[in-house]
Design a protein around this motif. Structure first.
Motif, PDB file in Angstrom:
ATOM      1  N   ARG A  75       0.902  -1.241   0.032  1.00  0.00           N
ATOM      2  CA  ARG A  75       0.197  -0.018  -0.129  1.00  0.00           C
ATOM      3  C   ARG A  75       1.031   1.372   0.108  1.00  0.00           C
ATOM      4  O   ARG A  75       1.730   1.164   0.717  1.00  0.00           O
ATOM      5  CB  ARG A  75      -0.854   0.046   1.303  1.00  0.00           C
ATOM      6  N   ILE A  83       2.452   5.799  10.777  1.00  0.00           N
ATOM      7  CA  ILE A  83       2.140   5.314  11.830  1.00  0.00           C
ATOM      8  C   ILE A  83       0.674   5.341  12.096  1.00  0.00           C
ATOM      9  O   ILE A  83       0.135   3.996  12.495  1.00  0.00           O
ATOM     10  CB  ILE A  83       2.533   6.398  13.180  1.00  0.00           C
ATOM     11  N   PRO A  84      -0.245   6.059  11.639  1.00  0.00           N
ATOM     12  CA  PRO A  84      -1.728   5.719  11.737  1.00  0.00           C
ATOM     13  C   PRO A  84      -1.920   4.563  11.057  1.00  0.00           C
ATOM     14  O   PRO A  84      -2.722   3.789  11.214  1.00  0.00           O
ATOM     15  CB  PRO A  84      -2.265   6.931  11.071  1.00  0.00           C
ATOM     16  N   LEU A  85      -1.349   4.260   9.811  1.00  0.00           N
ATOM     17  CA  LEU A  85      -1.439   3.102   9.012  1.00  0.00           C
ATOM     18  C   LEU A  85      -1.332   1.955   9.906  1.00  0.00           C
ATOM     19  O   LEU A  85      -2.113   0.813   9.861  1.00  0.00           O
ATOM     20  CB  LEU A  85      -0.868   2.984   7.843  1.00  0.00           C
ATOM     21  N   THR A  87      -0.993   1.711  13.428  1.00  0.00           N
ATOM     22  CA  THR A  87      -1.931   1.577  14.651  1.00  0.00           C
ATOM     23  C   THR A  87      -3.379   1.283  14.271  1.00  0.00           C
ATOM     24  O   THR A  87      -4.010   0.863  15.160  1.00  0.00           O
ATOM     25  CB  THR A  87      -1.684   2.783  15.600  1.00  0.00           C
ATOM     26  N   SER A  88      -3.665   1.780  13.371  1.00  0.00           N
ATOM     27  CA  SER A  88      -5.188   1.657  12.865  1.00  0.00           C
ATOM     28  C   SER A  88      -5.265   0.229  12.271  1.00  0.00           C
ATOM     29  O   SER A  88      -6.621  -0.214  11.675  1.00  0.00           O
ATOM     30  CB  SER A  88      -5.786   2.693  12.056  1.00  0.00           C
ATOM     31  N   GLY A  89      -4.279  -0.617  12.155  1.00  0.00           N
ATOM     32  CA  GLY A  89      -4.637  -2.054  11.499  1.00  0.00           C
ATOM     33  C   GLY A  89      -4.694  -2.089  10.052  1.00  0.00           C
ATOM     34  O   GLY A  89      -5.228  -3.079   9.618  1.00  0.00           O
ATOM     35  N   LYS A  90      -4.588  -0.898   9.397  1.00  0.00           N
ATOM     36  CA  LYS A  90      -4.724  -1.012   7.878  1.00  0.00           C
ATOM     37  C   LYS A  90      -3.580  -1.774   7.288  1.00  0.00           C
ATOM     38  O   LYS A  90      -3.682  -2.264   6.027  1.00  0.00           O
ATOM     39  CB  LYS A  90      -4.714   0.503   7.408  1.00  0.00           C
TER      40      LYS A  90
END
Lengths: 267, 244, 235
Positions: A75, A83-85, A87-90
């Motif tokens: 991706r 980091i958001p990708l 921690t949000s499990g994406k």
């Protein structure tokens, strides 16, 4: 009110926490989802011929997927979304020139380093030769990078302008909106190699930090982390890590850089 | 509780508030300039010659039919590359205008590009709201004014325009609200407004939830206040007879 | 001007990595705007009817909820739904779903007011006539008011679609490979042709949205003419 909200969130979180091991999920799905750069050759960029993301990070990701025995799905990410990708499990892993820091290690786990670099600068020839000049310059950085944080901390008088990705910062440099841009040295070398008028720019021979690059792994996924580390060590032992490195930074590439760092030297 | 953890340290709250300050200042400047430009364009379209009308209509069509994000990229990345390098250089050098009681500082290029992009975008929409307002004034009003011996421009200026503005005021306030929200896109060109600040706080603290949460509340608060203010003004400006 | 940077990458700008990978570029922009256009039309219709038919506390709650989606910048809403909802609820919505949901909520909130206004604009006389014929409130709405209101509102649905096409460019922030994102990728690879690339995609968006704009104008004219036509034709 906030307490009530926090309680609601905590309840929801405890539900979310009761999940199976990530490694099992990856095996079950048959896909390893990895976030890599799409605009930062030679770490990760879209190959104009195949339209797929390729690069050093992607080769390492492929080796990990092969080790697990699943398909790799890459991706695209910019620095700020890494980091958001995760921690949000994406995504299951981040391989995107991801500098290991103590602060980040509180939010996620890192593998052993597989690459090393230092924070350097790119400027028009003759503008920048030593770190003392940084205070007072307008410097382009990437949002969500350690480069941005280090620069702001150590050179408080430098005016930092943060962009979504390094090439945008470079466009701003080329247009004269900033006087220098900062990134990890190898990334700048890779970028400069693609610039048509590269003779006008230089990467001054100093760096303001030493960075180790690791694989970002969701917090607490020990089995996944052990597997990633094992894969990296095997790649070094079999010589495949050196082959991957040479494919992107070897003497026959656009950005030759001697390989000084070996996986496992610095745990 | 990694989601909330401790509250944000004061210095990060300061970052967010500084970003909010820039959002508000930029929004105010854009609304002001956008209103002047938009109403000027709208009037030009009503009373100007055919060439002027076509030019205004073309400008409005172009601006309204392309994404603001792309327009900002054009103003920041493309225009700077197309301008002669001497001019780009001048735009990028800090100029200071000493006014005696204080100095005016030349804005950074990202502020300039953001301001120009947002202003033209707002102006195009405000011009259309103005036109809808003019169309909302009954033609008999203008005819009566002309019959009384006013010139077409006088009739427009004294009879049609005031009523049209009253009709268009609330839709124009709607464009002010859009402007506040639209400033968030300037973070892509490096302007340190509220959304940019929230991502910076997130980068340093990893408190994604708080960083975005506070930013969202500030946006909603600003939008709600401006909307309430606009409606209050509309009520006060309404002619006595039309008051419910 | 360097035209090669456009022609060399035209395929990528139009359809992304397809057929060797997922659909992207202009094709994805059309898909995203089409899906969110349908979803926001449905949502706007339901919420607009709710707005027109409800009263008291229910209406206030609805107005507050709609107000939230009209006040939040879309970029923020996309961040929330993409990065924070999964952390909060443990559900992970894929990128495309996130964008469609965010745009549909915002689009629906705006349309709802248009729908409510459309319903309210149908004269009181028609309502009373319907009720006098022994119809229920909802029956009057469905058989008398809505068909007229919807015809009058068709242009605003198309206008909303134009707005959504422009708003899909915001999917750029979470790396959805629609037209703006692939253009940024191409720009990042070519590095020295931002003017060519961004002016080109500006022209593509412009052509697309202007076409829809014309369609909306034609529909608006049709809607204005329709009542007169129906009156002219003998029943």
């Amino acid at each position: 009110m906030r307490k009530l909200f926090a309680f609601a969130v905590a309840t929801l979180l405890s539900v979310g926490a009761a999940q199976a091991d990530r490694l099992d999920d990856i095996k079950k799905d048959g896909v390893l989802r990895v976030a890599s750069f799409d605009s930062n050759p030679p770490f990760g960029s879209v190959d104009p011929a195949t339209k797929q993301i390729t690069g050093l990070d992607v080769d390492f990701a492929q080796a990990i997927a092969d080790k697990i025995g699943v398909k790799l799905e890459v991706r695209p990410t910019n620095p700020a979304n890494r980091i958001p990708l995760l921690t949000s499990g994406k995504v299951d892993l981040v391989l995107a020139n991801f500098t290991i820091t103590e602060e980040r290690a509180k939010q996620l786990d890192f593998s052993i380093p597989y690459f090393a670099s230092g924070q350097q600068f790119l400027a028009k020839k003759g503008t920048l030769s030593s770190p003392d000049q940084l205070n007072g310059l307008r410097i382009g950085a990437d949002k969500g990078t350690t480069n941005e944080i280090v620069l702001r901390r150590d050179f408080p008088k430098a005016m930092v302008v943060a962009f979504d990705d390094t090439p945008f910062a470079f466009t701003a440099l080329r247009n004269g909106n900033v006087q220098a841009i900062t990134q990890d040295g190898p990334k700048l070398v890779g970028l400069l190699a693609k610039v048509p008028d590269r003779q006008n720019y230089e990467i001054p021979a100093f760096s303001i930090s030493n960075d180790y690059i690791g694989v970002g792994i969701p917090k607490g996924e020990t089995r996944l982390r052990d597997l990633v580390n094992e894969t990296l060590r095997e790649l070094e032992k079999s010589g495949k890590a050196a082959t991957i490195y040479d494919r992107w930074f070897g003497p026959n590439t656009e950005q030759p850089l001697p390989r000084l760092f070996r996986i496992g030297e610095h745990d | 509780m990694s989601l909330f953890g401790d509250l944000l340290a004061p210095r990060y709250l300061v970052w967010l508030l500084q970003g909010f300050g820039i959002t508000l200042a930029l929004s105010a400047a854009v609304c002001l300039a956008g209103t002047v430009l938009g109403l000027a364009a709208c009037c030009l379209r009503e009373v100007g010659g055919p060439a002027a009308r076509r030019a205004v209509a073309g400008f409005i069509g172009l601006v309204r039919n392309t994404p603001l994000l792309v327009q900002l990229f054009v103003w920041y990345f493309a225009v700077a590359a197309l301008l002669p390098s001497g001019l780009t250089g001048w735009l990028n050098t800090p100029h200071t205008l000493d006014l005696g009681f204080g100095a005016l500082h030349w804005p950074a290029y990202e502020t300039l590009a953001g301001f120009v992009g947002l202003t033209l975008y707002a102006a195009a929409y405000i011009a259309e709201e103005g036109r809808a307002g003019i169309n909302g004034v009954r033609p008999a009003q203008r005819e009566a004014a002309l019959a009384l011996g006013l010139t077409p421009i006088q009739a427009f200026r004294h009879i049609v325009l005031p009523q049209a503005l009253r009709i268009a005021w609330l839709p124009i306030v709607g464009q002010y609200l859009n402007t506040i929200k639209n400033t968030s896109l300037t973070m892509t060109i490096g302007l340190a407004e509220l959304s940019y600040a929230s991502r910076q706080v997130e980068t340093e603290t990893f408190k994604t939830f708080q960083a975005f949460g506070i930013a969202t509340l500030l946006y909603i608060g600003a939008v709600a206040l401006v909307e309430a203010g606009g409606q209050a003004l509309a009520r006060r400006a309404a002619p006595a007879g039309s008051r419910a | 001007m360097n035209r090669a940077v456009i022609t060399d990458n035209l395929g990528y700008l139009l359809v992304g990595a397809w057929p060797d990978g997922p659909v992207g570029g202009l094709a994805l922009t059309l898909i995203l705007s089409g899906l969110s256009g349908l979803a926001s039309a449905a949502l706007g219709l339901i919420l607009g009817i709710g707005l027109a038919m409800s009263a008291g506390a229910a209406r206030r709650a609805l107005v507050l909820g709609l107000g939230f989606f009209r006040a939040i910048p879309i970029v923020m809403l996309i961040f929330w739904s993409y990065f924070l909802l999964p952390i909060l609820f443990g559900v992970s919505v894929p990128e495309i779903g996130t964008v469609v949901t965010a745009l549909a909520l915002v689009g629906g909130a705006y349309l709802a007011y248009g729908v409510a206004a459309g319903i309210e604009s149908i004269g009181r006389g028609q309502w009373e006539a319907g009720l006098a014929l022994g119809f229920g409130r909802w029956q009057v709405l469905r058989t008398i008011v809505l068909p007229q209101a919807l015809r009058a509102m068709a242009p605003s649905f198309v206008n909303q679609w134009t707005a959504l096409i422009k708003d899909t460019s915001l999917a750029y922030v979470i790396g959805v490979p629609e037209l703006s994102f692939v253009a940024a990728q191409v720009n990042n690879r070519a590095m020295v042709y931002p003017a060519e690339i961004f002016l080109f995609i500006g022209a593509v968006y412009g052509a697309l949205c202007l076409t829809l704009d014309r369609l909306a104008a034609a529909l608006a004219q049709g809607a204005r003419r329709a009542p007169r036509l129906s009156r002219a034709t003998p029943a």
